[in-house]
Scaffold this motif. Structure first.
Motif, PDB file in Angstrom:
ATOM      1  N   GLY A 189       0.624  -1.188  -0.062  1.00 53.38           N
ATOM      2  CA  GLY A 189       0.035   0.023   0.057  1.00 53.38           C
ATOM      3  C   GLY A 189       0.699   1.215  -0.003  1.00 53.38           C
ATOM      4  O   GLY A 189       2.067   1.140  -0.090  1.00 53.38           O
ATOM      5  N   LEU A 190       0.325   2.536   0.185  1.00 50.27           N
ATOM      6  CA  LEU A 190       0.805   3.596   0.097  1.00 50.27           C
ATOM      7  C   LEU A 190       0.913   4.330   1.652  1.00 50.27           C
ATOM      8  O   LEU A 190      -0.384   4.483   2.120  1.00 50.27           O
ATOM      9  N   ALA A 191       1.785   4.474   2.228  1.00 54.79           N
ATOM     10  CA  ALA A 191       1.974   4.753   3.932  1.00 54.79           C
ATOM     11  C   ALA A 191       2.529   6.027   3.941  1.00 54.79           C
ATOM     12  O   ALA A 191       3.506   6.604   3.274  1.00 54.79           O
ATOM     13  N   ALA A 192       1.971   6.743   5.025  1.00 52.01           N
ATOM     14  CA  ALA A 192       2.626   7.763   5.638  1.00 52.01           C
ATOM     15  C   ALA A 192       3.792   7.280   6.460  1.00 52.01           C
ATOM     16  O   ALA A 192       3.425   6.695   7.584  1.00 52.01           O
ATOM     17  N   HIS A 193       5.078   7.702   6.457  1.00 48.70           N
ATOM     18  CA  HIS A 193       5.999   7.276   7.206  1.00 48.70           C
ATOM     19  C   HIS A 193       6.350   8.225   8.390  1.00 48.70           C
ATOM     20  O   HIS A 193       7.068   8.085   9.302  1.00 48.70           O
ATOM     21  N   ALA A 194       5.861   9.405   8.325  1.00 46.80           N
ATOM     22  CA  ALA A 194       6.022  10.549   9.378  1.00 46.80           C
ATOM     23  C   ALA A 194       4.806  11.477   9.255  1.00 46.80           C
ATOM     24  O   ALA A 194       4.252  11.373   8.172  1.00 46.80           O
ATOM     25  N   ALA A 195       4.550  12.258  10.073  1.00 47.06           N
ATOM     26  CA  ALA A 195       3.362  13.201  10.173  1.00 47.06           C
ATOM     27  C   ALA A 195       3.526  14.148   9.108  1.00 47.06           C
ATOM     28  O   ALA A 195       4.559  14.845   8.961  1.00 47.06           O
ATOM     29  N   GLY A 196       2.574  14.324   8.109  1.00 46.97           N
ATOM     30  CA  GLY A 196       2.487  15.229   7.063  1.00 46.97           C
ATOM     31  C   GLY A 196       3.249  14.603   5.761  1.00 46.97           C
ATOM     32  O   GLY A 196       3.290  15.322   4.864  1.00 46.97           O
ATOM     33  N   ASN A 201      -1.348  13.690  11.751  1.00 44.62           N
ATOM     34  CA  ASN A 201      -1.667  13.389  13.140  1.00 44.62           C
ATOM     35  C   ASN A 201      -2.108  14.524  13.782  1.00 44.62           C
ATOM     36  O   ASN A 201      -1.636  14.881  14.990  1.00 44.62           O
ATOM     37  N   ASP A 202      -3.114  15.083  13.346  1.00 48.06           N
ATOM     38  CA  ASP A 202      -3.658  16.337  13.935  1.00 48.06           C
ATOM     39  C   ASP A 202      -4.455  15.855  15.263  1.00 48.06           C
ATOM     40  O   ASP A 202      -4.584  16.692  16.240  1.00 48.06           O
ATOM     41  N   TRP A 203      -4.862  14.637  15.331  1.00 53.10           N
ATOM     42  CA  TRP A 203      -5.467  14.117  16.594  1.00 53.10           C
ATOM     43  C   TRP A 203      -4.465  13.294  17.696  1.00 53.10           C
ATOM     44  O   TRP A 203      -5.175  12.757  18.596  1.00 53.10           O
ATOM     45  N   GLY A 204      -3.498  13.325  17.410  1.00 48.62           N
ATOM     46  CA  GLY A 204      -2.591  12.595  18.006  1.00 48.62           C
ATOM     47  C   GLY A 204      -2.378  11.086  18.192  1.00 48.62           C
ATOM     48  O   GLY A 204      -2.104  10.472  19.324  1.00 48.62           O
ATOM     49  N   PRO A 243     -15.131  21.396  14.162  1.00 47.38           N
ATOM     50  CA  PRO A 243     -14.501  22.871  13.998  1.00 47.38           C
ATOM     51  C   PRO A 243     -13.134  22.780  14.964  1.00 47.38           C
ATOM     52  O   PRO A 243     -13.221  22.010  15.701  1.00 47.38           O
ATOM     53  N   PRO A 244     -12.139  23.617  14.523  1.00 50.80           N
ATOM     54  CA  PRO A 244     -11.032  23.590  15.222  1.00 50.80           C
ATOM     55  C   PRO A 244     -11.129  24.188  16.595  1.00 50.80           C
ATOM     56  O   PRO A 244     -10.293  24.023  17.331  1.00 50.80           O
ATOM     57  N   SER A 245     -12.126  25.190  16.808  1.00 48.46           N
ATOM     58  CA  SER A 245     -12.186  25.636  18.113  1.00 48.46           C
ATOM     59  C   SER A 245     -13.396  25.079  18.900  1.00 48.46           C
ATOM     60  O   SER A 245     -14.195  24.707  18.207  1.00 48.46           O
ATOM     61  N   PRO A 246     -13.449  25.346  20.131  1.00 47.35           N
ATOM     62  CA  PRO A 246     -14.488  24.867  21.052  1.00 47.35           C
ATOM     63  C   PRO A 246     -15.689  25.434  20.611  1.00 47.35           C
ATOM     64  O   PRO A 246     -15.628  26.756  20.182  1.00 47.35           O
ATOM     65  N   VAL A 247     -16.782  24.927  20.475  1.00 42.35           N
ATOM     66  CA  VAL A 247     -17.980  25.387  20.116  1.00 42.35           C
ATOM     67  C   VAL A 247     -18.699  26.122  21.340  1.00 42.35           C
ATOM     68  O   VAL A 247     -18.955  25.491  22.343  1.00 42.35           O
ATOM     69  N   SER A 248     -18.953  27.258  21.490  1.00 43.56           N
ATOM     70  CA  SER A 248     -19.646  27.885  22.458  1.00 43.56           C
ATOM     71  C   SER A 248     -21.006  28.621  21.953  1.00 43.56           C
ATOM     72  O   SER A 248     -21.175  28.956  20.873  1.00 43.56           O
ATOM     73  N   ALA A 249     -22.016  28.639  23.097  1.00 40.54           N
ATOM     74  CA  ALA A 249     -23.059  29.035  22.890  1.00 40.54           C
ATOM     75  C   ALA A 249     -23.777  29.688  24.063  1.00 40.54           C
ATOM     76  O   ALA A 249     -23.292  29.330  25.152  1.00 40.54           O
TER      77      ALA A 249
END
Length: 335
Positions: free
Chosen positions: A6-13, A50-53, A262-268
């Motif tokens: 397959g096609l793999a990511a070997h490091a973040a990004g 790896n945005d979610w770690g 969304p990237p920021s916390p949702v506030s209301a």
């Protein structure tokens, strides 16, 4: 010894590169799928970066998989070699907790992602527990079926959970890979559908997909005109918005439901929630049973993913186009 490629990511990004690996012995409850198509999801892009770690490298992305059964484990009775099947975000679960036992495997605390800590679908083969491998109806083309296994179920499941029906007034925020499917599902459920987008260029698409009404969410006047008009508002976007303005579009007992992140916390403010019994909720994909149901509904009612096909070897090119928003609306890799 089996060798998968397959096609793999070997490091973040990093750019995807060829990876060959030994999958080991086929488990008694596992199915081996020869992959013909795999959709590109924004979740794949987040995992590659790896945005979610949670990414372990190297790994092969891909979880909108269509192919044919190449081998079955000794205990598998539900599928046959040569059968066309699909595999989505999840590949396994414990099978014993209250969520698995009630047909909500997608909520299992130990549910395994198809390409999280394991290799996914940008490849020639993949393996998964047979419970998560679903037959594809004959009338669905593989290229159109692939995005349904993640994008499709992501928007279908909350509508079923919320009981969307012909009396419902539904809004869809964002006309993209998820939103263009959400509009179609809401329409076939009989709902009155309002599409929200920051792009006027998508108004024609929204109406062609089944939306009764289009709102440019950048225009405060247009947003005010739909205040108090919706029972269910599904947000498919991964961008920050004026969530207070969207809450104002809800009728009493209305729900703002998130499937985009969304990237920021949702506030209301609490007052609109309290005064109108409004709620904010969200959901992950769906169970194997719900995926089977969705595919049947799709086949009978003609829901269709809008796709652009790329050769599997051109995955990096396809990912770049997806990142730039140049694909309308789902990129699909083909072996």
């Amino acid at each position: 010894m089996a060798q998968f490629q397959g096609l793999a990511a070997h490091a973040a990004g990093a750019e995807l590169l060829t990876l060959r690996y030994d999958p080991g012995k086929l488990g008694p409850q596992e199915v081996e799928i020869a992959i013909t198509h795999c959709g590109i999801s924004h979740s794949d892009i987040h995992l590659i970066s790896n945005d979610w770690g949670i990414s372990h490298f190297p790994f092969i992305p891909g979880h909108e998989i269509v192919g044919t059964v190449a081998a079955v484990g000794s205990e598998v009775r539900s599928l046959e070699i040569g059968q066309r099947v699909g595999l989505g975000w999840h590949s396994n679960s414990c099978g014993q907790c209250e969520w698995c036992m009630s047909g909500q495997e997608n909520l299992c605390a130990t549910c395994e992602g198809t390409c999280v800590h394991r290799h996914g679908g940008y490849a020639d083969f993949v393996r998964a527990n047979a419970r998560f491998v679903v037959p594809i109806p004959d009338v669905l083309e593989s290229e159109q079926a692939a995005p349904l296994l993640c994008a499709g179920i992501t928007v279908y499941n909350p509508m079923r959970l919320h009981g969307v029906n012909p009396s419902s007034r539904v809004g869809v925020v964002g006309i993209g890979g998820l939103g263009h499917l959400a509009i179609q599902f809401a329409r076939i459920f009989g709902a009155h559908v309002t599409a929200f987008s920051t792009s006027l260029a998508k108004e024609a698409d929204a109406h062609a997909l089944g939306a009764h009404h289009f709102v440019n969410s950048r225009e405060s006047k247009a947003m005010k005109e739909v205040a108090g008009s919706l029972d269910f508002l599904l947000s498919t976007v991964n961008a920050d918005q004026d969530w207070g303005a969207y809450l104002q579009t809800l009728r009493p007992n209305g729900t703002l439901w998130f499937v985009g992140i969304p990237p920021s916390p949702v506030s209301a403010h609490a007052f609109p929630l309290i005064s109108g019994l409004r709620t904010i909720a969200g959901s992950p994909v769906g169970s194997p049973f719900r995926i089977r149901e969705m595919l049947d509904v799709t086949a009978r009612h003609g829901v269709k993913a809008m796709t652009e096909r790329f050769p599997m070897a051109s995955a990096n090119e396809a990912i770049a186009k997806v990142k730039k928003g140049k694909v309308r609306y789902r990129a699909v890799l083909a072996n």
